[in-house]
Scaffold this motif. Structure first.
Motif, PDB file in Angstrom:
ATOM      1  N   LEU A 153      79.709  51.051  -4.810  1.00  9.90           N
ATOM      2  CA  LEU A 153      78.729  50.251  -4.062  1.00  9.90           C
ATOM      3  C   LEU A 153      77.841  51.115  -3.165  1.00  9.90           C
ATOM      4  O   LEU A 153      76.733  50.704  -2.823  1.00  9.90           O
ATOM      5  CB  LEU A 153      79.446  49.180  -3.239  1.00  9.90           C
ATOM      6  CG  LEU A 153      80.069  48.041  -4.062  1.00  9.90           C
ATOM      7  CD1 LEU A 153      80.920  47.138  -3.183  1.00  9.90           C
ATOM      8  CD2 LEU A 153      78.994  47.235  -4.797  1.00  9.90           C
TER       9      LEU A 153
ATOM     10  N   GLU B 207      75.341  52.066  -5.883  1.00  9.62           N
ATOM     11  CA  GLU B 207      74.546  50.916  -6.342  1.00  9.62           C
ATOM     12  C   GLU B 207      74.973  49.672  -5.539  1.00  9.62           C
ATOM     13  O   GLU B 207      75.828  48.897  -5.975  1.00  9.62           O
ATOM     14  CB  GLU B 207      74.764  50.698  -7.842  1.00  9.62           C
ATOM     15  CG  GLU B 207      73.730  49.821  -8.507  1.00  9.62           C
ATOM     16  CD  GLU B 207      73.889  49.812 -10.024  1.00  9.62           C
ATOM     17  OE1 GLU B 207      74.468  48.841 -10.546  1.00  9.62           O
ATOM     18  OE2 GLU B 207      73.445  50.775 -10.672  1.00  9.62           O
TER      19      GLU B 207
ATOM     20  N   ASN C   5      73.989  46.702  -4.913  1.00  4.85           N
ATOM     21  CA  ASN C   5      73.864  45.321  -5.389  1.00  4.85           C
ATOM     22  C   ASN C   5      74.534  45.080  -6.736  1.00  4.85           C
ATOM     23  O   ASN C   5      74.165  44.151  -7.459  1.00  4.85           O
ATOM     24  CB  ASN C   5      72.387  44.930  -5.467  1.00  4.85           C
ATOM     25  CG  ASN C   5      71.719  44.969  -4.102  1.00  4.85           C
ATOM     26  OD1 ASN C   5      72.295  44.523  -3.115  1.00  4.85           O
ATOM     27  ND2 ASN C   5      70.513  45.516  -4.043  1.00  4.85           N
ATOM     28  N   ASN C   6      75.503  45.907  -7.063  1.00  2.00           N
ATOM     29  CA  ASN C   6      76.189  45.766  -8.351  1.00  2.00           C
ATOM     30  C   ASN C   6      77.101  44.532  -8.307  1.00  2.00           C
ATOM     31  O   ASN C   6      78.150  44.531  -7.661  1.00  2.00           O
ATOM     32  CB  ASN C   6      77.004  47.028  -8.655  1.00  2.00           C
ATOM     33  CG  ASN C   6      77.560  47.040 -10.067  1.00  2.00           C
ATOM     34  OD1 ASN C   6      78.331  46.168 -10.438  1.00  2.00           O
ATOM     35  ND2 ASN C   6      77.171  48.033 -10.843  1.00  2.00           N
ATOM     36  N   CYS C   7      76.692  43.482  -8.979  1.00  2.00           N
ATOM     37  CA  CYS C   7      77.403  42.194  -8.929  1.00  2.00           C
ATOM     38  C   CYS C   7      78.807  42.290  -9.522  1.00  2.00           C
ATOM     39  O   CYS C   7      79.759  41.694  -8.996  1.00  2.00           O
ATOM     40  CB  CYS C   7      76.614  41.122  -9.668  1.00  2.00           C
ATOM     41  SG  CYS C   7      75.028  40.758  -8.893  1.00  2.00           S
TER      42      CYS C   7
END
Length: 309
Positions: free
Chosen positions: A290, A293, A295-297
């Motif tokens: 995280l 990245e 906003n890695n869902c």
């Protein structure tokens, strides 16, 4: 009366720690190296370099286990005892990189290259840090760097002689824990093409849900081209699917040694830790992902799942 069991020497403990490391038992390796350090510190005639190597080995275990802060601490201790130890520099650089302390990582990678200009991991790391620092600070990023220590020629020569004396035979497999080999064999175009075809065959098998057969194809591909990170992450996916979680972690670590920001490797490593019910390691791995990245869902959902365990 039962005979008291002889306590193990630090060298025996070191070897046991190495064995645990090789099998992916990083937490166990940390505990064993800690015992080895205590045993060696009791010795009247101890060599600082031996103690430095033990700290460096424990640092490698912390790095593999996702505990970058402890890795940095052990590398600092190792470098105090064994100045300019290349492995400690590379391990600390990798930990700094994972912690997004890119300036410090750059300094360690560049210092390692002063000692041995052929270290592929240091060249790759320097390139990644240059890119990251340029994106963060613009063209003036070099002005914000800490000073890069100059490695004296006498130290370079001493370390080069030691490396040559300890060099393995040409066909021997590497036995060290931690960083990549300093040189990579040249790959032929024929091998690269064949490896790509085998990888694609593995991909097709994955789509059919035939993960064990896909593992065989990816393994054949990696024998021909062990420098392709996506083959490692693809095989890791299959290992997770068949619940061979330790193997999945090892493959993710191989990919992360080539690119510490590899999203698939970080995600699948997190999945494997969750499969092992090692929630802390899972959370640490997801948090690293995280940071790369935010906003890695998928990572956020996996973190929620880990919290529910």
């Amino acid at each position: 009366m039962p005979q008291k069991q002889r306590s193990k020497s630090w060298t025996e403990l070191k070897q046991a720690g190495n064995e645990s490391f090789k099998t992916g038992q990083y937490g166990e390796a940390i505990n064993i190296y800690s015992l080895a350090i205590k045993e060696l510190e009791k010795c009247n005639k101890k060599e600082p370099e031996d103690l430095g190597i033990l700290y460096s080995n424990r640092a490698a275990s912390y790095l593999k286990d996702g505990n970058c802060a402890e890795c940095v601490k052990d590398c600092n201790m190792s470098l105090e005892l064994f100045q300019f130890n290349v492995k400690s520099l590379l391990r600390r650089a990798a930990a700094y990189e994972a912690l997004e302390r890119y300036r410090l990582a750059y300094v360690d990678y560049k210092t390692a290259l002063q000692i041995d200009c052929n270290i592929a991991a240091a060249h790759d790391g320097t390139n990644r840090m240059t890119k990251a620092l340029t994106e963060a600070d613009g063209l003036s990023w070099r002005e914000k760097l800490p000073p890069i220590p100059a490695v004296p020629m006498s130290v370079r020569e001493k370390l080069a002689q030691k490396a040559q004396a300890n060099a393995a035979p040409p066909n021997a497999a590497p036995t060290q824990n931690g960083t990549q080999q300093t040189s990579k064999p040249a790959l032929s175009d024929k091998d690269v093409k064949k490896a790509q075809l085998l990888k694609e065959e593995g991909n097709s098998l994955v789509k059919k849900g035939e993960h064990k057969k896909a593992i065989e194809k990816y393994s054949q591909s990696l024998k021909l081209n062990p420098t392709e990170p996506t083959t490692f992450t693809n095989r890791a996916l299959c290992y997770v699917s068949v619940k061979q979680y330790r193997d999945a972690i090892r493959d993710c670590d191989e990919a992360l040694m080539m690119d510490s920001r590899n999203i698939k490797a970080l995600y699948r490593k997190s999945q494997a830790y969750l499969g092992l019910k090692d929630i802390r390691a899972c959370e640490d791995s997801i948090n690293v992902l995280l940071r790369v990245e935010p906003n890695n869902c998928a990572a956020m959902k996996l973190l929620e799942e880990a919290h529910r365990k």
